[in-house]
Design an enzyme around this catalytic site. Structure first.
Site, PDB file in Angstrom:
ATOM      1  N   GLU A 127       0.821  -1.215   0.000  1.00  5.64           N
ATOM      2  CA  GLU A 127       0.000   0.000   0.000  1.00  5.64           C
ATOM      3  C   GLU A 127       0.854   1.265   0.000  1.00  5.64           C
ATOM      4  OE1 GLU A 127      -2.832  -0.507   3.203  1.00  5.64           O
ATOM      5  OE2 GLU A 127      -3.865  -2.092   2.087  1.00  5.64           O
ATOM      6  N   CYS A 179      -2.075  -4.712  -5.480  1.00  6.08           N
ATOM      7  CA  CYS A 179      -2.618  -5.944  -4.885  1.00  6.08           C
ATOM      8  C   CYS A 179      -1.589  -7.077  -4.930  1.00  6.08           C
ATOM      9  CB  CYS A 179      -3.844  -6.397  -5.663  1.00  6.08           C
ATOM     10  SG  CYS A 179      -5.280  -5.331  -5.521  1.00  6.08           S
ATOM     11  N   GLU A 183      -1.969 -10.211  -5.955  1.00  2.90           N
ATOM     12  CA  GLU A 183      -1.973 -11.024  -7.178  1.00  2.90           C
ATOM     13  C   GLU A 183      -1.094 -10.390  -8.255  1.00  2.90           C
ATOM     14  OE1 GLU A 183      -4.462  -9.901  -5.372  1.00  2.90           O
ATOM     15  OE2 GLU A 183      -6.318 -11.021  -5.680  1.00  2.90           O
ATOM     16  N   CYS A 213      -7.228  -7.084 -10.805  1.00  4.92           N
ATOM     17  CA  CYS A 213      -6.366  -8.282 -10.813  1.00  4.92           C
ATOM     18  C   CYS A 213      -6.894  -9.321 -11.793  1.00  4.92           C
ATOM     19  CB  CYS A 213      -6.254  -8.864  -9.406  1.00  4.92           C
ATOM     20  SG  CYS A 213      -5.206  -7.852  -8.348  1.00  4.92           S
TER      21      CYS A 213
HETATM   22  N1  THU Z   1      -6.231  -6.444  -2.212  1.00  7.75           N
HETATM   23  C1  THU Z   1      -5.441  -7.378  -2.809  1.00  7.75           C
HETATM   24  O1  THU Z   1      -4.233  -7.455  -2.544  1.00  7.75           O
HETATM   25  N2  THU Z   1      -6.006  -8.212  -3.715  1.00  7.75           N
HETATM   26  C2  THU Z   1      -7.326  -8.189  -4.058  1.00  7.75           C
HETATM   27  O2  THU Z   1      -7.737  -8.920  -4.951  1.00  7.75           O
HETATM   28  C3  THU Z   1      -8.255  -7.314  -3.345  1.00  7.75           C
HETATM   29  C4  THU Z   1      -7.644  -6.289  -2.458  1.00  7.75           C
HETATM   30  C5  THU Z   1      -5.623  -5.518  -1.259  1.00  7.75           C
HETATM   31  C6  THU Z   1      -5.542  -4.100  -1.732  1.00  7.75           C
HETATM   32  C7  THU Z   1      -5.461  -3.358  -0.430  1.00  7.75           C
HETATM   33  O3  THU Z   1      -4.101  -3.321  -0.009  1.00  7.75           O
HETATM   34  C8  THU Z   1      -6.240  -4.218   0.543  1.00  7.75           C
HETATM   35  O4  THU Z   1      -6.369  -5.482  -0.068  1.00  7.75           O
HETATM   36  C9  THU Z   1      -7.614  -3.681   0.898  1.00  7.75           C
HETATM   37  O5  THU Z   1      -8.343  -3.441  -0.253  1.00  7.75           O
END
Ligand code: THU
Length: 160
Positions: free
Chosen positions: A63, A72, A74, A114
């Site tokens: 983040e 994210c 993935e 993703c």
């Molecule tokens: N997030 C992911 O890493 N993958 C996903 O498919 C959905 C959301 C993360 C993004 C962010 O850092 C946190 O989850 C909350 O949305």
């Protein structure tokens, strides 16, 4: 007007039914959550993908104070594989998540961005990328391909 059913078949497994290789991938994805940098959401996402030669690559959500600049789990995993193992096909990716304050894993499903990226790399490699995620009641959901995760998705063909 006619309605068309865009059928999607997913496989639901109880955990012990999974192959050893897939169980290992889940364990790796859980470990990968420890690398999550998620001070804003406090939601740790981990991904582990297995390449055609058995190599496992991790990803986790990263983040940023400027929220859209984060990424994210993935996509972190897929992009890392593309850079560190160019040309190797991704056989399977497992995705897990837990709150930062506990190791209680909760079901998760990949976000739209993703799904779009997984589809791109699946089409690029020309073979299906299986997508595994935790489901309810300690079951596991297996999508046989990234395309199954994004029915009627936008892809390179539309640019022709
Ligand atoms: N997030 C992911 O890493 N993958 C996903 O498919 C959905 C959301 C993360 C993004 C962010 O850092 C946190 O989850 C909350 O949305």
């Amino acid at each position: 007007m006619r309605k068309v059913d865009l059928q999607i078949f997913v496989e639901i497994y109880s955990r012990p039914e999974l192959s050893d290789a897939d169980q290992t991938l889940f364990r790796e994805a859980r470990e990968a959550t420890r690398t999550s940098y998620s001070p804003y959401s406090n939601f740790c996402v981990g991904a582990a993908l297995r390449l055609e030669d058995g190599t496992i690559v991790w990803g986790s959500n990263q983040e940023n104070a400027a929220f859209p600049s984060g990424l994210c789990a993935e996509r972190t995993a897929v992009f890392t594989a593309a850079v560190q193992h160019p040309g190797k096909r991704i056989d399977t990716i497992a995705i897990v998540a837990c709150p930062a304050e506990s190791r209680q894993f909760v079901p998760i499903s990949p976000c739209g961005g993703c799904r779009q990226v997984l589809l791109e790399y699946e089409q690029k490699q020309g073979s299906p990328m299986r997508v595994l995620m935790d489901g309810e009641n300690d079951q596991v959901t297996v999508f046989p391909s990234a395309a199954a995760l994004l029915p009627n998705g936008f892809s390179a063909g539309h640019l022709q």
